[in-house]
Each structure stands twice: as C-alpha cells, then as structure tokens.
Motif scaffolding. Structure first.
Motif: not given
Length: 326
Positions: A236, A239-240, A251, A254, A267
């Motif tokens: 998380d 991703e942020r 995105i 990941v 990624v």
C-alpha cells in the motif's frame, strides 16, 4: 516544494556502492548484536553451571544447557550475516542475503529441540522426583538466567526488526523462550521450598507449552520470508509513493521481496503514449528514486513503463499466452 529544492541541493547518491554500504552497515549491526548477546548468555550459563554443582538441581542444569544452546544459535546466524556481505556474482545474481533464511531454519529447529528437551525433563522429573539443595542459590541463578535471556531477546528483536532480519527476530524469540524456562526453575524452587516438589515438573510442562508457542511465531516468520511474503502495508505504501510521482498515469503490478534483510521491488507503471523514450525513462527513474527514499530498507527497484492505451491496444498481447502458462 521546499523539500524538493532541499533534496536537490543535498549531496546524496543511489549508486551500487551506496546500496552495498547500507547493506554492510546492517550486517555489521547484526554481527555486533550477536557478539554481545553471545557473551551475555555464556556468562549467565557459567554462573548457573557453578550453582548446579552446588545444588544438584536438574532443572537448573537444563536451563544452563538451554542458555548454552541459545548462545550457539548465534553461530549459524553470524555465518549467514558474514556470507550475506559478499557481492553478487554471475551465479548468485541477487547476492547471498538468503543465507539468513537458511540460518532461520536452523534456529527454528533449535527452538523445537529445546522445547522437546524441556518437556522430556519435566516428564522425567514427574516420574522420578529428586531433592534439590541450596534453593536460594538456585532461585538466584534462575533470575540471572531470565534477566540475561530477556535482555538478549529484546536486543535481538529490536535490531532484527530495524534491519529487517527475520532470522535475528526468530533468534530473539528463542532467547525469550529460554527466559521462560528460567522462570520455571524459579517457580519450581519456590514451590519446593514450600514443600511442593511436584510443582517443579508441572511448571516445566507449562513452560514447554510456552516454548512451543514461541516456536510457532518463529516458524511463521521464517516461513513467510521463505515464501517471499511481505507486509501488505508495504505494498500500500509503495503504491501511494508511485501514484504521487509526476508522469505516472496508472499502476500495474507491484512486487516486493526480501533478500536477507533488504527489500527489492519490481514495478509496472503506465505513462502517456505521447512521451518519448527518454521522457518515459525519466518518469521510471523518478519513480525508483522516490521509492528508494520513502520505502524502508529498499535496496533496489526495477521500474517498467507501459504506454497508456486510449484505443484499447494491448501492448503485451504477444506475452499473454506465456504469462498464463507460467
């Protein structure tokens, strides 16, 4: 904006030498922890051995042997930290960090053996009760054993979590399990002094259960590391970070994995199809740059840029059958 300007004018680097230096620093901290904790446990075991000779306490003898065994678990882990400092080669292209996971397996086995021996000793004491002398000294030795193991446990677990070493955390949990054994000796000595010698082996069985509980936690930690599991919170967070990078429109996958006590990332990002190769590459580099700074213990990241598909074109159509087959 201010932080961006400050970052631009602050000397820093992301080359392989700096990443290697960070990994070496972590390994050095791990080796230092092992050396100090080894010395503490050896001293505690020596003190207990003297009192074993005075009292004839089988329970304290078992506790002393546990402390020796706990000290010896530092050996495979120290070897793993030393091996992990080697540079990657053409055969071991990701380096030697996985040696820590192998050491973790050894530590889990040692915890299991310790639990088995503790249970066996408790059962044998139930079947063959024995008198114990110098109960005050036995109690003092038990306190020494507990204090030493708990201090070592806290030290190993704290540093293990800071450098991302699951094996060092498992070793700390093992020390905590042996601390429970020391408490069993203390409680058993108190009960014996009160005329209840049978309490000693009963408490020993309860402590065996506690050791098995610690074994479960340690085994789960190592199992997850071997299976390339990571905390979903890290995904998380990654991703942020990626979503906040200029030029990233979307995105893809990941992936994070631990190699020893360092993280590696793979990624996939989506960028504008109108960008040139150089511009798309710049977005990928900035994404890696942000990840390296913001994601704890990340040592390397591979960022793949895909063009967006406003007309529905699948830019990976030629790979679909291969990916499904895998």
């Amino acid at each position: 904006m201010v932080s961006t300007v400050r970052h631009a004018f602050t000397p820093h680097s992301h080359d392989s030498a700096d990443k290697t230096d960070a990994a070496l620093e972590s390994s050095t901290r791990g080796l230092r922890v092992l050396g100090v904790s080894f010395a503490v446990l050896v001293v505690a075991a020596a003190v207990q051995a003297v009192i074993v000779a005075m009292s004839g306490s089988v329970a304290l003898l078992g506790d002393s042997l546990h402390n020796v065994a706990d000290a010896l678990t530092a050996v495979p882990l120290a070897i793993a930290f030393s091996v992990g400092r080697r540079h990657a080669s053409r055969r071991f292209t990701y380096g030697y960090g996985r040696a820590e996971d192998l050491a973790g397996i050894v530590i889990v086995l040692i915890i299991a053996v310790s639990g088995g021996l503790a249970g066996y000793a408790a059962v044998m004491r139930l079947l063959n009760p024995q008198g114990v002398h110098a109960l005050g000294w036995v109690a003092a030795a038990a306190i020494v054993g507990f204090a030493a193991n708990e201090w070592v446990a806290r030290f190993r677990i704290k540093v293990g979590r800071e450098i991302g070493s699951a094996a060092l955390v498992a070793d700390g949990l093992h020390a905590r399990a042996d601390g429970f054994t020391s408490l069993a000796v203390l409680i058993g000595a108190a009960a014996t002094a009160l005329g209840l010698p049978i309490a000693d082996p009963i408490v020993g069985l309860l402590i065996t259960g506690a050791i098995l509980y610690v074994l479960r936690d340690a085994a789960r930690e190592i199992y997850r590391r071997l299976m390339d599991a990571v905390d979903p919170g890290l995904i998380d967070q990654a991703e942020r970070i990626i979503a906040g990078t200029d030029g990233v429109l979307g995105i893809g996958s990941v992936r994070l994995r631990w190699v020893g006590h360092a993280l590696r990332a793979e990624v996939d990002i989506v960028v504008g199809h109108h960008l040139s190769l150089v511009e798309a590459h710049a977005v990928a580099v900035e994404t890696e740059h942000r990840l390296m700074h913001a994601l704890p213990r990340l040592r390397a990241a591979t960022v793949h840029a895909d063009p967006d598909s406003l007309d529905g074109t699948d830019h990976h159509a030629a790979l679909v059958s291969h990916r499904h087959a895998a």
